[in-house]
Enzyme design. Structure first.
Site, PDB file in Angstrom:
ATOM      1  N   ARG A   1      -8.474  32.490 -53.206  1.00 40.95           N
ATOM      2  CA  ARG A   1      -8.677  31.738 -54.577  1.00 40.95           C
ATOM      3  C   ARG A   1      -7.720  30.257 -54.335  1.00 40.95           C
ATOM      4  NH1 ARG A   1     -12.317  33.999 -57.593  1.00 40.95           N
ATOM      5  NH2 ARG A   1     -12.305  36.297 -57.268  1.00 40.95           N
TER       6      ARG A   1
ATOM      7  N   ILE B   1      -5.380  27.477 -55.443  1.00 41.22           N
ATOM      8  CA  ILE B   1      -4.017  27.921 -56.523  1.00 41.22           C
ATOM      9  C   ILE B   1      -4.321  26.790 -57.618  1.00 41.22           C
ATOM     10  CG2 ILE B   1      -2.470  25.918 -55.417  1.00 41.22           C
ATOM     11  CD1 ILE B   1      -0.397  27.986 -55.458  1.00 41.22           C
TER      12      ILE B   1
ATOM     13  N   ASN C   1     -13.340  18.439 -47.150  1.00 42.47           N
ATOM     14  CA  ASN C   1     -12.788  16.863 -47.091  1.00 42.47           C
ATOM     15  C   ASN C   1     -12.182  16.829 -45.475  1.00 42.47           C
ATOM     16  OD1 ASN C   1     -13.164  16.577 -49.636  1.00 42.47           O
ATOM     17  ND2 ASN C   1     -11.397  17.633 -50.332  1.00 42.47           N
TER      18      ASN C   1
ATOM     19  N   HIS D   1     -10.896  23.669 -44.114  1.00 40.60           N
ATOM     20  CA  HIS D   1     -11.249  24.432 -45.285  1.00 40.60           C
ATOM     21  C   HIS D   1     -12.326  23.903 -45.850  1.00 40.60           C
ATOM     22  CE1 HIS D   1      -8.052  21.638 -46.801  1.00 40.60           C
ATOM     23  NE2 HIS D   1      -8.968  21.783 -47.849  1.00 40.60           N
TER      24      HIS D   1
ATOM     25  N   HIS E   1     -14.372  24.285 -49.409  1.00 40.00           N
ATOM     26  CA  HIS E   1     -14.185  24.617 -51.055  1.00 40.00           C
ATOM     27  C   HIS E   1     -15.582  25.213 -51.366  1.00 40.00           C
ATOM     28  CE1 HIS E   1     -10.577  21.942 -51.799  1.00 40.00           C
ATOM     29  NE2 HIS E   1     -11.131  21.415 -50.789  1.00 40.00           N
TER      30      HIS E   1
END
Ligand code: 5GP
Ligand code: ZN
Length: 114
Positions: free
Chosen positions: A29, A31, A87, A100, A102
């Protein structure tokens, strides 16, 4: 990567709320969630950003999307809809230099880019 925060999360050196793990992918998750569900899906191996991908990583990226869809179903946002975002680089808004994805959902998101 010794100074990479997501490598440390993957290695359990700093705490996080991990929701999925296999040999090549970990999800946890965010932060600072921007939506009711806000997960980050990361490769176990350190890849700095999208620009570092090669064709050898094609299966990994496909698997990351498949894990995202599974987790969206687990979170109950698959039917209502969700967004995947990666991104890349400074102007792309990438703050953490470990690739990563999202997974964002649980509220109405804008239909416009930018
Ligand atoms: P970016 O802007 O690089 O695409 O997104 C980085 C994301 O990582 C942000 O949404 C930020 O809240 C999240 N983040 C940064 N540091 C940590 C951390 O230590 N733990 C977790 N779970 N998320 C983090
Ligand atoms: Zn890393």
């Amino acid at each position: 990567m010794d100074d990479c925060i997501f490598c440390k999360i993957i290695q359990g050196k700093i705490p996080s709320n991990i929701v999925y793990r296999d040999d090549e992918i970990v999800a946890f998750r965010d932060i600072n969630p921007q939506t009711p569900t806000h997960l980050l899906i990361v490769p176990v191996k350190h890849i700095t950003s999208l620009v570092d991908l090669t064709f050898k990583d094609a299966a990994l990226m496909g698997n990351m999307i498949t894990v995202a869809n599974k987790l969206a179903k687990d979170e109950g946002i698959a039917e209502s809809g969700y967004r995947l975002v990666i991104n890349c680089g400074k102007q792309g808004g990438q703050l953490v230099a470990h690739l990563h994805m999202h997974v964002m959902g649980g509220r109405q998101l804008s239909g416009q880019l930018g």
